[in-house]
Design an enzyme around this catalytic site. Sequence first.
Site, short mmCIF file in Angstrom:
data_model
loop_
_atom_site.label_atom_id
_atom_site.label_comp_id
_atom_site.label_asym_id
_atom_site.label_seq_id
_atom_site.Cartn_x
_atom_site.Cartn_y
_atom_site.Cartn_z
N ASP A 13 -0.19 15.78 7.86
CA ASP A 13 -0.43 14.07 8.58
C ASP A 13 -0.07 12.98 7.19
OD1 ASP A 13 -1.50 16.26 9.94
OD2 ASP A 13 -3.63 16.61 9.11
N LYS A 16 5.22 11.50 8.36
CA LYS A 16 6.38 12.28 8.83
C LYS A 16 7.10 11.59 9.42
CE LYS A 16 4.95 16.89 7.99
NZ LYS A 16 3.55 16.08 7.38
N GLY A 40 1.47 17.86 14.61
CA GLY A 40 1.90 17.40 15.59
C GLY A 40 1.57 16.17 14.72
N HIS A 41 3.25 15.41 14.91
CA HIS A 41 3.64 14.42 14.94
C HIS A 41 4.02 12.79 15.84
CE1 HIS A 41 6.33 16.89 12.31
NE2 HIS A 41 5.56 16.17 11.29
N GLN A 223 3.71 20.30 8.30
CA GLN A 223 3.16 20.18 7.06
C GLN A 223 2.37 19.68 6.10
OE1 GLN A 223 4.15 23.82 8.75
NE2 GLN A 223 2.19 22.75 10.41
P1 IMP Z 1 -2.82 27.40 10.28
O1 IMP Z 1 -0.76 26.83 10.44
O2 IMP Z 1 -3.08 26.93 12.27
O3 IMP Z 1 -2.15 28.74 9.94
O4 IMP Z 1 -3.67 27.11 9.45
C1 IMP Z 1 -3.40 26.81 8.43
C2 IMP Z 1 -3.97 25.30 7.52
O5 IMP Z 1 -3.00 24.49 8.04
C3 IMP Z 1 -5.03 24.69 7.99
O6 IMP Z 1 -5.51 24.09 7.50
C4 IMP Z 1 -4.90 23.66 9.29
O7 IMP Z 1 -5.70 22.67 9.18
C5 IMP Z 1 -3.67 23.65 7.71
N1 IMP Z 1 -3.00 22.73 9.30
C6 IMP Z 1 -1.40 23.54 10.10
N2 IMP Z 1 -0.62 22.54 10.29
C7 IMP Z 1 -0.93 21.14 9.92
C8 IMP Z 1 -0.63 20.00 10.12
O8 IMP Z 1 0.28 19.53 11.05
N3 IMP Z 1 -1.15 18.54 9.68
C9 IMP Z 1 -2.62 18.62 8.95
N4 IMP Z 1 -2.85 20.10 8.44
C10 IMP Z 1 -1.99 21.53 9.63
#
Ligand code: IMP
Length: 423
Positions: A13, A16, A40-41, A223
């Site tokens: 977040d 990007k 989510g961009h 991420q």
């Molecule tokens: P997962 O990727 O859904 O398995 O989540 C694992 C961890 O990564 C959690 O803490 C999520 O909140 C975090 N996470 C996954 N995708 C994003 C993103 O695009 N932005 C911020 N945090 C993310």
Amino acid sequence: MANTILVGAQWGDEGKGKIIDVLTEQADVVVRSQGGNNAGHTVLIGAQKYILHLIPSGILRGKKQCVIGNGVVVDPVGLVREIEGLEALGVPVDGKLFISDAAHVVLPYHRLLDEQREVRKGRNKIGTTKRGIGPTYADKASRTGIRMLDLIDPERFAEVLRLRLRENNAVLKAFGAKPLSFAKVEAEYRAAGERLRPLVTNTVVMLNRAIRRRKSLLFEGAQGTFLDLDHGTYPFVTSSNTTAGGACTGSGVPPHRMDRVVGVMKAYTTRVGEGPFPTENQEISDLLHGMGREFGATTGRARRCGWFDTVLTRHAAMVNGIDQLAVTNLDGLDTVERIRVCVAYRCGGKKLDYVPTDGRLLETCEPVYREFPGWRASTADARSWKDLPARARQYLEAVSSLVGAPLMIVSVGPARDQTIFVK
Ligand code: IMP
């Protein structure tokens, strides 16, 4: 433009989407190489806001080619929904979007297992997006995954799905969850496979051909560094390699074809989900949430907020080989009187200038802060370096020097033109 890898230098977040959109102007091909629709961009063009989860944001720029690489995990039903959403807004994808035939498919049992495992962890939950990302990558590593090339072949898909459902339904039952119906999943996924079939191709060959034709590639990281499966705050991480190396394995483009790495970081720090966060601060959280900022694009969750952490970002610069910095959300600090920046951690009687591997130790780290006077003026209308208040420039110069890489871009708002090119 050279072949560029863009990575998040914090916990995701970092803004990007906006920086990628700006850099895409100079690229021919935009590539996603890891993650899935957990990302989510957000991109704002004029008054229209676009939230992209799987499709590279290059899709919003005319003729750019967009690639979902082999390292991405694809929820085909979600992807078709995203495509239809874009088409409804007048953004065509056919002929522009290409999906790797080797990308792994997220299935409903992955999502259910993600959910069930989180519930069972109770207080120790990761706080995942519940998009099934972890279980899909686990199947990939266990060699029990289903790939895009399977999905687009209906007979083959039905055969592997039947086998996979047998095993996963047994696990779901053991968790006390309802088993999935083969007929329902097969029908839903067959329809999505049919829609996606014309877009599925060997993207490894496609990308390497593009490089031979001297096209510029932009690798859109999803991420952030500290959510990396190997380099993040394990186990509070995602299940892919979000760092620069992931761009190579997730696309089939060799390391020596990459020319530079741009690290994106907010002017402060945020994190969604659980896990250690040394500079977390309630005051700055309240301030940013009060301004209506820092709510997740994928899940709508309020992000945890804190001060800028140069221990973290310096570590990110090291692991990714960051050549240039893009600092976003500077305007989020416009009203702050005294801005703090973490320059070291005090941990178990020692002063640390790197991020310890053990999250339990990181949890106990006390940040050592340096304070900067706030500029107390709006930066939202600044369009060049000299338009910024002197104190904002001092803050940014200090951040750049502490992180150890030159500033390239400063972003002062979500719109395309709220972007300052420093060099
Ligand atoms: P997962 O990727 O859904 O398995 O989540 C694992 C961890 O990564 C959690 O803490 C999520 O909140 C975090 N996470 C996954 N995708 C994003 C993103 O695009 N932005 C911020 N945090 C993310």
